[in-house]
Design a protein around this motif. Structure first.
Motif, mmCIF file in Angstrom:
data_model
loop_
_atom_site.group_PDB
_atom_site.id
_atom_site.type_symbol
_atom_site.label_atom_id
_atom_site.label_comp_id
_atom_site.label_asym_id
_atom_site.label_seq_id
_atom_site.Cartn_x
_atom_site.Cartn_y
_atom_site.Cartn_z
ATOM 1 N N LEU A 84 -5.717 3.905 1.784
ATOM 2 C CA LEU A 84 -4.597 3.604 2.673
ATOM 3 C C LEU A 84 -5.086 2.879 3.922
ATOM 4 O O LEU A 84 -4.463 1.932 4.394
ATOM 5 C CB LEU A 84 -3.869 4.893 3.061
ATOM 6 C CG LEU A 84 -2.674 4.745 4.015
ATOM 7 C CD1 LEU A 84 -1.643 3.783 3.446
ATOM 8 C CD2 LEU A 84 -2.039 6.103 4.277
ATOM 9 N N ASN A 87 -5.666 -0.864 3.037
ATOM 10 C CA ASN A 87 -4.612 -1.721 2.503
ATOM 11 C C ASN A 87 -3.328 -1.721 3.315
ATOM 12 O O ASN A 87 -2.281 -2.102 2.813
ATOM 13 C CB ASN A 87 -4.306 -1.298 1.057
ATOM 14 C CG ASN A 87 -5.497 -1.508 0.147
ATOM 15 O OD1 ASN A 87 -5.877 -2.634 -0.145
ATOM 16 N ND2 ASN A 87 -6.112 -0.424 -0.290
ATOM 17 N N ARG A 92 3.669 -2.035 7.785
ATOM 18 C CA ARG A 92 3.577 -0.630 7.380
ATOM 19 C C ARG A 92 2.700 0.159 8.344
ATOM 20 O O ARG A 92 2.931 1.348 8.574
ATOM 21 C CB ARG A 92 3.031 -0.532 5.954
ATOM 22 C CG ARG A 92 2.989 0.879 5.430
ATOM 23 C CD ARG A 92 2.897 0.955 3.925
ATOM 24 N NE ARG A 92 4.164 0.592 3.293
ATOM 25 C CZ ARG A 92 4.551 1.046 2.099
ATOM 26 N NH1 ARG A 92 3.782 1.882 1.424
ATOM 27 N NH2 ARG A 92 5.685 0.669 1.574
ATOM 28 N N ASN A 135 3.562 8.129 1.802
ATOM 29 C CA ASN A 135 3.077 6.825 1.335
ATOM 30 C C ASN A 135 2.642 6.905 -0.124
ATOM 31 O O ASN A 135 2.909 5.986 -0.916
ATOM 32 C CB ASN A 135 1.912 6.367 2.209
ATOM 33 C CG ASN A 135 1.369 5.031 1.775
ATOM 34 O OD1 ASN A 135 1.957 3.987 2.006
ATOM 35 N ND2 ASN A 135 0.209 5.044 1.128
ATOM 36 N N THR A 139 4.422 4.753 -3.198
ATOM 37 C CA THR A 139 3.643 3.703 -3.857
ATOM 38 C C THR A 139 3.184 4.100 -5.244
ATOM 39 O O THR A 139 2.425 3.370 -5.879
ATOM 40 C CB THR A 139 2.417 3.336 -2.994
ATOM 41 O OG1 THR A 139 1.672 4.528 -2.689
ATOM 42 C CG2 THR A 139 2.843 2.658 -1.706
#
Length: 491
Positions: A84, A87, A92, A135, A139
């Protein structure tokens, strides 16, 4: 510091300013929310006038942040999994930070308003965990990789053990003081001191110890809690303006060479232990260093990541000599190598000497990725120090009078504060975030029990309920805010 806005759109630049402002607001609130605990005993026992106690506590908090390093800061950051951290886009990243900070600020203000010594650390950590899990669910990642669970477990243990240690150590310390100084005036409350001795302040030596220990509590609070703000600022900067902050731009040639050497030695260590690690690392995998980076860190890419770092750092004297995209690639490879090294260390398949070498190499790997510019440290220190100087009255009353059935004696205040200094100081050595609120409140409770003063059940029940609710409430609130913002904004 102002060059960080160059090249940013108005929307992203405005979001960056707002995110940094929210971090400083969080630290300001943390100052009068948590540090009120640090000065509660010294104010209640009248060892210092409130305005002086709060001023010097603010100054000690400021110094604690400046001198405390960044170990705890990155312990907080690494609650989020490395995938995380690697990326996040700017949109975000902003949503993530706003969700965490709004949650932490809202909970802290609510508990402060009602005079409840709740934990800012619990609130922030719960908010980070909530964002990480949300998250992962959004995802399609397994929940198990949504949070760095090994780091979360370490922090959870420190948050659980530290108040228990505070309770027990403060109780034992008070018993020792009662045995060593049987008829001492330190065992009087301020009211008894005034009624019996017609004196307003504690005896000289008691007063000196209370003042010094209170300032030490403020210092270690700054060096622990203040670092959480530093970690948040760096999370904002790396996520939104990565070109400038993915690697420490102030790194010296020696530090860069140290990182290069660590990667080279890591490669040699893996090759020496290839048989033991064969099921976990594929060191003979063909070189794919020129391929686009994978969305996740895989142990099988270890050799490729080693080659990326060695090729780009060989003979390098300043990170600014690398193009921004290459800096990002080097940081990605260093974080992945550290993540894999952490996993290898957890396998317990290396000989003791090699395992010790691996720990040293991990420290060198992060030498130029785990840092904070001086202006970040100074800004957080200033926000925490100024926050200490306001809003302290509500919590002081709770700690001084409402935890025990009787008022706090000078000895009880001394025992609680010395215990807090020792406990938080040890946590700082191991870069573990702990709660000043929990440690000091538990120390006061332990001293009350040891003195057979009894505890005020209503207050203790409210404090325990706040501690129990803080984690789930902050996780749910931050996860909800994050999910709603992502779906609404489409980031």
């Amino acid at each position: 510091m102002f060059d960080l806005f160059s090249g940013l759109s108005l929307a992203v630049g405005s979001g960056l300013v707002l995110a940094l402002a929210l971090v400083l607001v969080f630290e300001f609130i943390n100052g009068f929310h948590d540090t009120a605990n640090a000065v509660a005993t010294v104010i209640y026992t009248k060892a210092m006038p409130p305005h002086l106690a709060v001023f010097f506590a603010g100054l000690c908090n400021f110094l604690g942040v400046l001198l405390g390093g960044v170990g705890v800061a990155y312990a907080i950051v690494h609650l989020l999994p490395v995938d995380l951290l690697l990326n996040l886009g700017s949109g975000r990243s902003l949503v993530m930070v706003f969700s965490m900070l709004i949650t932490a600020i809202a909970w802290n203000l609510g508990t402060w308003y009602f005079g409840i010594p709740a934990s800012s650390s619990h609130t922030l950590i719960g908010a980070i965990l909530g964002v990480g899990l949300a998250n992962a669910l959004m995802t399609g990642l397994p929940v198990g990789v949504g949070v760095n669970w090994s780091k979360a477990l370490d922090i959870a243990l420190s948050l659980i053990i530290s108040p228990l240690a505070g309770f027990i150590i403060a109780a034992l310390l008070l018993l020792a003081l009662k045995k060593m100084f049987v008829d001492s005036k330190m065992h009087k409350t301020p009211e008894q001191r005034r009624a019996i001795d017609n004196k307003k302040h504690p005896p000289f030596w008691n007063r000196l110890v209370l003042v010094l220990s209170a300032m030490c509590v403020s210092f270690v609070h700054g060096s622990n809690d203040g670092q959480k703000g530093i970690g948040l600022v760096m999370l904002v900067l790396i996520g939104i303006v990565p070109a400038k902050f993915v690697l420490d731009p102030a790194s010296t040639p020696y530090q860069i060479q140290r990182t290069y050497d660590a990667v080279a030695h890591l490669n040699d260590l893996y090759l020496r232990n290839e048989a033991a690690l064969s099921g976990h690392l594929t060191l003979k995998r063909p070189n794919n260093a020129d391929l686009p980076p994978a969305p996740r860190c895989e142990p099988q890419d270890t050799l490729s990541n080693i080659q990326v770092v060695r090729r780009n750092l060989d003979g390098l004297r300043a990170y600014e000599d690398l193009p921004p995209d290459v800096r990002g690639r080097v940081r990605r490879s260093l974080l992945c190598l550290d993540d894999t090294a952490r996993k290898v260390a957890g396998l317990n398949v290396l000989p003791a000497g090699e395992a010790a070498d691996l720990r040293r190499l991990r420290a060198d790997l992060s030498a130029t990725t785990e840092y904070a510019p001086l202006w970040v440290i100074a800004a957080v220190a200033l926000a925490l120090g100024l926050g200490t100087m306001v809003g302290w009255r509500r919590v002081v009353l709770t700690v001084g009078e409402k935890i025990g059935k009787q008022g706090m004696t000078y000895a009880q205040g001394t025992a609680a504060q010395i215990t807090a200094v020792a406990t938080i100081g040890v946590a700082n050595v191991f870069s573990l975030p702990v709660s000043t609120t929990q440690v000091l409140s538990s120390g006061v409770a332990g001293a009350m029990v040891a003195n057979r003063s009894g505890l005020h059940n209503g207050t203790v029940r409210v404090i325990l309920l706040a501690w129990l609710l803080t984690f789930p409430a902050s996780m749910l609130l931050s996860a909800g805010l994050f999910s709603l913002a992502v779906l609404t904004l489409g980031v």
